[in-house]
Design a protein around this motif. Structure first.
Motif, PDB file in Angstrom:
ATOM      1  N   TYR A 196      33.257  37.069  37.098  1.00  0.00           N
ATOM      2  CA  TYR A 196      32.835  36.364  37.896  1.00  0.00           C
ATOM      3  C   TYR A 196      31.718  35.330  37.281  1.00  0.00           C
ATOM      4  CZ  TYR A 196      34.022  39.953  41.549  1.00  0.00           C
ATOM      5  OH  TYR A 196      33.840  41.360  42.399  1.00  0.00           O
ATOM      6  N   THR A 197      31.260  34.522  37.708  1.00  0.00           N
ATOM      7  CA  THR A 197      30.846  33.694  36.638  1.00  0.00           C
ATOM      8  C   THR A 197      30.323  32.390  37.143  1.00  0.00           C
ATOM      9  OG1 THR A 197      32.753  31.078  37.828  1.00  0.00           O
ATOM     10  CG2 THR A 197      33.352  32.758  35.895  1.00  0.00           C
ATOM     11  N   LEU A 199      40.672  31.276  28.595  1.00  0.00           N
ATOM     12  CA  LEU A 199      40.956  31.700  30.151  1.00  0.00           C
ATOM     13  C   LEU A 199      42.110  31.063  30.734  1.00  0.00           C
ATOM     14  CD1 LEU A 199      38.756  33.700  32.428  1.00  0.00           C
ATOM     15  CD2 LEU A 199      40.723  34.956  30.350  1.00  0.00           C
ATOM     16  N   ASP A 200      43.340  30.919  30.385  1.00  0.00           N
ATOM     17  CA  ASP A 200      44.770  30.072  30.520  1.00  0.00           C
ATOM     18  C   ASP A 200      44.586  30.310  31.845  1.00  0.00           C
ATOM     19  OD1 ASP A 200      47.366  28.904  31.403  1.00  0.00           O
ATOM     20  OD2 ASP A 200      47.517  28.554  29.269  1.00  0.00           O
ATOM     21  N   PHE A 254      31.063  37.083  33.775  1.00  0.00           N
ATOM     22  CA  PHE A 254      30.271  38.614  33.581  1.00  0.00           C
ATOM     23  C   PHE A 254      31.345  39.562  34.446  1.00  0.00           C
ATOM     24  CE2 PHE A 254      27.312  35.614  33.876  1.00  0.00           C
ATOM     25  CZ  PHE A 254      26.695  35.561  33.466  1.00  0.00           C
ATOM     26  N   SER A 255      31.373  40.910  34.284  1.00  0.00           N
ATOM     27  CA  SER A 255      32.615  41.886  34.498  1.00  0.00           C
ATOM     28  C   SER A 255      32.129  42.011  35.654  1.00  0.00           C
ATOM     29  CB  SER A 255      32.645  42.623  33.458  1.00  0.00           C
ATOM     30  OG  SER A 255      31.507  43.772  33.560  1.00  0.00           O
ATOM     31  N   ASP A 256      31.188  42.299  36.553  1.00  0.00           N
ATOM     32  CA  ASP A 256      30.680  42.734  37.749  1.00  0.00           C
ATOM     33  C   ASP A 256      30.042  41.197  38.113  1.00  0.00           C
ATOM     34  OD1 ASP A 256      28.054  43.989  36.826  1.00  0.00           O
ATOM     35  OD2 ASP A 256      29.484  45.152  35.317  1.00  0.00           O
ATOM     36  N   GLY A 275      32.921  30.352  40.871  1.00  0.00           N
ATOM     37  CA  GLY A 275      32.020  31.532  40.693  1.00  0.00           C
ATOM     38  C   GLY A 275      33.142  32.554  40.645  1.00  0.00           C
ATOM     39  N   ARG A 276      34.716  32.295  40.784  1.00  0.00           N
ATOM     40  CA  ARG A 276      34.807  33.571  39.767  1.00  0.00           C
ATOM     41  C   ARG A 276      36.263  33.101  38.440  1.00  0.00           C
ATOM     42  NH1 ARG A 276      39.446  36.561  41.766  1.00  0.00           N
ATOM     43  NH2 ARG A 276      39.523  38.481  40.876  1.00  0.00           N
TER      44      ARG A 276
END
Length: 200
Positions: free
Chosen positions: A48-49, A19-20, A63-65, A3-4
């Motif tokens: 947020y994913t 992203l690492d 997503f940024s939000d 989710g994030r």
């Protein structure tokens, strides 16, 4: 369900980043509205994913939000709209503007997005209207396009590649970027300007 994510930005080639997280690199696909706000490489990013599993692929979208993620989740519920088209729609139009188009039944604006024909635009309006009726267009803040990172200096080829990845034909992408005639712009600035011109 993922989710994030919070990790160090080690690669970015629109519309994808890596992203690492503790030595593991996560490939994440982003709408351009999120991509524009990325910091320089080496900085920490929180997203947020939405994790989507299919027969031929497992993809992670970022997503940024939560507002943007919610719109993405609603879009992929529409018949005929998959994750790639949802990403393209969100890259070509701000969340507020998309919600307004749906609420006003403005299919003419939606058909200007790549991959959205007349029938798809009408389907989006019909199926999304009830889901978006409680959205406060004037008040939703997080999903607006933000200025691209000033330190990100990418070339024209990268901007064209991003447009092609978003569903535009190579010739369309090339013409759109060439028409801008901006030699010192970053790829984020080129992409944003080209998308804005193509959906007018």
């Amino acid at each position: 369900m993922i989710g994030r994510l919070r990790g160090v930005l080690i690669e970015k080639q629109a519309p994808e980043i890596v992203l690492d997280l503790n030595g593991i690199g996560y490939e994440v696909l982003l709408p351009m509205t999120t991509f524009y706000g990325l910091p320089p490489l080496g900085q920490v990013v929180s997203l947020y994913t939405q994790f989507i599993v299919r027969e031929d692929a497992q993809q992670l979208f970022g997503f940024s939000d939560v507002t943007s993620r919610r719109l993405f989740r609603d879009l992929i519920k529409v018949n005929g709209v998959g994750p790639k088209l949802a990403l393209t729609i969100m890259s070509g139009v701000e969340t507020d503007e998309f919600v307004r188009c749906v609420q006003e039944g403005n299919s003419a604006a939606l058909v200007k997005l790549p991959g959205v024909g007349k029938k798809t635009a009408e389907r989006l309006i019909i199926e999304m209207r009830d889901r978006l009726k409680d959205w406060d267009v004037a008040g939703s803040g997080g999903a607006k396009v933000v200025s691209p990172a000033s330190s990100a200096k990418l070339n024209v080829a990268e901007a064209e590649s991003a447009l092609v990845a978003l569903g535009y034909k190579p010739q369309e992408a090339s013409r759109a970027i060439s028409a801008l005639k901006s030699d010192d712009a970053s790829s984020e600035e080129l992409i944003r300007a080209a998308l804005k011109n193509m959906i007018k």
